[in-house]
Design an enzyme around this catalytic site. Structure first.
Site, PDB file in Angstrom:
ATOM      1  N   THR A  61       0.834  -1.197   0.000  1.00 35.13           N
ATOM      2  CA  THR A  61       0.000   0.000   0.000  1.00 35.13           C
ATOM      3  C   THR A  61       0.872   1.251   0.000  1.00 35.13           C
ATOM      4  OG1 THR A  61      -1.761  -1.129   1.198  1.00 35.13           O
ATOM      5  CG2 THR A  61      -1.715   1.259   1.355  1.00 35.13           C
TER       6      THR A  61
ATOM      7  N   GLY B 136     -10.147  -3.603   2.358  1.00 40.26           N
ATOM      8  CA  GLY B 136      -9.295  -3.377   3.516  1.00 40.26           C
ATOM      9  C   GLY B 136      -9.478  -2.002   4.125  1.00 40.26           C
ATOM     10  N   ASP B 137      -8.459  -1.535   4.815  1.00 39.75           N
ATOM     11  CA  ASP B 137      -8.560  -0.272   5.547  1.00 39.75           C
ATOM     12  C   ASP B 137      -8.287   0.965   4.697  1.00 39.75           C
ATOM     13  OD1 ASP B 137      -5.777  -1.270   5.507  1.00 39.75           O
ATOM     14  OD2 ASP B 137      -5.351   0.592   6.576  1.00 39.75           O
TER      15      ASP B 137
ATOM     16  N   GLY C 193      -4.918  -4.903   6.862  1.00 36.53           N
ATOM     17  CA  GLY C 193      -6.024  -3.969   6.950  1.00 36.53           C
ATOM     18  C   GLY C 193      -7.086  -4.276   7.975  1.00 36.53           C
TER      19      GLY C 193
ATOM     20  N   ARG D 184     -13.540  -8.522  -0.803  1.00 35.42           N
ATOM     21  CA  ARG D 184     -12.909  -8.009   0.408  1.00 35.42           C
ATOM     22  C   ARG D 184     -12.381  -6.585   0.211  1.00 35.42           C
ATOM     23  NH1 ARG D 184      -7.437  -6.070   1.751  1.00 35.42           N
ATOM     24  NH2 ARG D 184      -7.185  -6.338   4.004  1.00 35.42           N
TER      25      ARG D 184
ATOM     26  N   THR E  32      -0.385   1.425   6.384  1.00 36.40           N
ATOM     27  CA  THR E  32      -0.103   0.309   5.497  1.00 36.40           C
ATOM     28  C   THR E  32       0.075  -0.937   6.348  1.00 36.40           C
ATOM     29  OG1 THR E  32       1.468  -0.666   3.931  1.00 36.40           O
ATOM     30  CG2 THR E  32       2.368   0.906   5.493  1.00 36.40           C
ATOM     31  N   GLY E  33      -0.589  -2.018   5.970  1.00 40.91           N
ATOM     32  CA  GLY E  33      -0.443  -3.233   6.762  1.00 40.91           C
ATOM     33  C   GLY E  33      -1.631  -4.155   6.622  1.00 40.91           C
TER      34      GLY E  33
END
Length: 332
Positions: free
Chosen positions: A201, A231-232, A254, A229, A251-252
């Site tokens: 990300t 994510g964040d 999510g 799906r 970033t990671g």
């Protein structure tokens, strides 16, 4: 006898001795070590991160807004196959590239986001269009693509996003899934983290000459993701947040950033508990770690202080000061 008055150092380094940062960026966090990154590839990452910072800084130097700076920096990374965003987006289980992005303006807390788009070349521009040209905050899928087309944004054939690296990662993830090696030997990590060794990300936070902060994030999601799906990254308060005091991008993994509302929580620690940006963001990463998640945050406050905490082996990241001094980092 003359009296000389010297500035006290009770509260640490003098303000004029500190660097004032106007932009911070990230390009993903994960198992990034010298052992698994060749000198040639490291050079490519450093050059692209530097280019992104320089593009963002040019906007600020020319009197443009922090939103312009964030968009410019993120577009550089979206257009590069090095990162899991835009051109380098990973593949879903169905062999598609589904992209997410968001952007937020600190002064008025307006925000825009897109999710699950497949034909928009630069999702960060679509997110900004949602913020600037609609009454909504988030649009998804075909609807977001229709809106982007109406706004005259560049629309591309989905094949544009295909890269051999991302395609091979999908095949590896599917092979692991079918052999059940993932669930048996790597219980704590999803397929895409094991395969790609990083969360690719991208994100940026900028502070303009008017003192306004903006933050943005863009991603291709996770390799082999299913069921639509999300994510964040496109979720305001999780992967992206900005107010008058601070801007944050994450970033990671999510799911953990969503569950902890990582970006907003860090900002609230600053606002209500009066914690410095370094401490506030580190506590968000610590909270994610305690729950079993991985990743990092970048943040920039209204005074030009920067924070870049992460709990992985490395994170592609960089900063630029108000004097145009660029610094790029990869390893812990």
């Amino acid at each position: 006898m003359k009296k000389f008055i010297f500035p006290l150092l009770v509260f640490g380094t003098l303000t004029f001795a500190q660097k004032k940062y106007v932009m911070v960026i990230h390009g993903g966090a994960g198992t990034i070590t010298k052992a698994n990154l060749s000198p040639e590839k490291e050079k490519e990452y450093r050059e692209k991160l530097t280019e992104a910072l320089q593009k963002g800084y040019a906007e600020i130097k020319n009197g443009k807004s922090s939103l312009d700076a964030v968009s410019a920096a993120i577009m550089v990374m979206e257009d590069s196959p090095l990162f899991n965003a835009g051109k380098g987006a990973v593949f879903t289980n169905e062999g598609r590239n589904e992209l997410d992005a968001s952007i937020m303006n600190g002064k008025d807390q307006k925000a825009g986001a897109v999710a699950g788009v497949t034909t928009i070349k630069n999702p960060i521009l679509a997110a900004r269009a949602v913020m600037d040209k609609s009454e909504h905050v988030m649009m998804a899928g075909p609807g977001a693509e229709k809106f982007a087309k109406e706004q005259k944004l560049e629309i591309v054939d989905p094949k544009y996003f295909w890269t051999e690296k991302a395609w091979n990662s999908l095949q590896k993830a599917k092979a692991m899934e079918s052999s059940k090696k993932t669930s048996q030997n790597n219980k704590n990590y999803p397929d895409y983290f094991i395969i790609d060794h990083k969360f690719g990300t991208v994100g940026a936070v900028a502070l303009d000459k008017n003192g306004n902060i903006a933050a943005g994030t863009s991603t291709g999601g996770m390799t082999n993701k299913k069921y639509g799906r999300i994510g964040d990254s496109p979720i305001i308060g999780a992967g992206t947040y900005a107010n008058e005091q601070v801007g944050i991008s994450g970033t990671g993994w999510g799911e953990f950033f969503i569950r902890t509302v990582a970006s907003k929580t860090a900002a609230d620690r600053m606002k209500y508990l009066h914690k410095p940006v370094t401490e506030a963001t580190q506590e968000s990463i610590d909270e994610i770690g305690k729950l079993g998640g991985n990743g990092g945050l970048i943040a920039l406050d209204k005074e030009g202080n920067v924070a870049m905490p992460f709990n992985t082996e490395g994170m592609y990241r960089g900063t630029v000061t108000d004097k145009g001094e660029v610094e790029v980092y990869i390893y812990k």
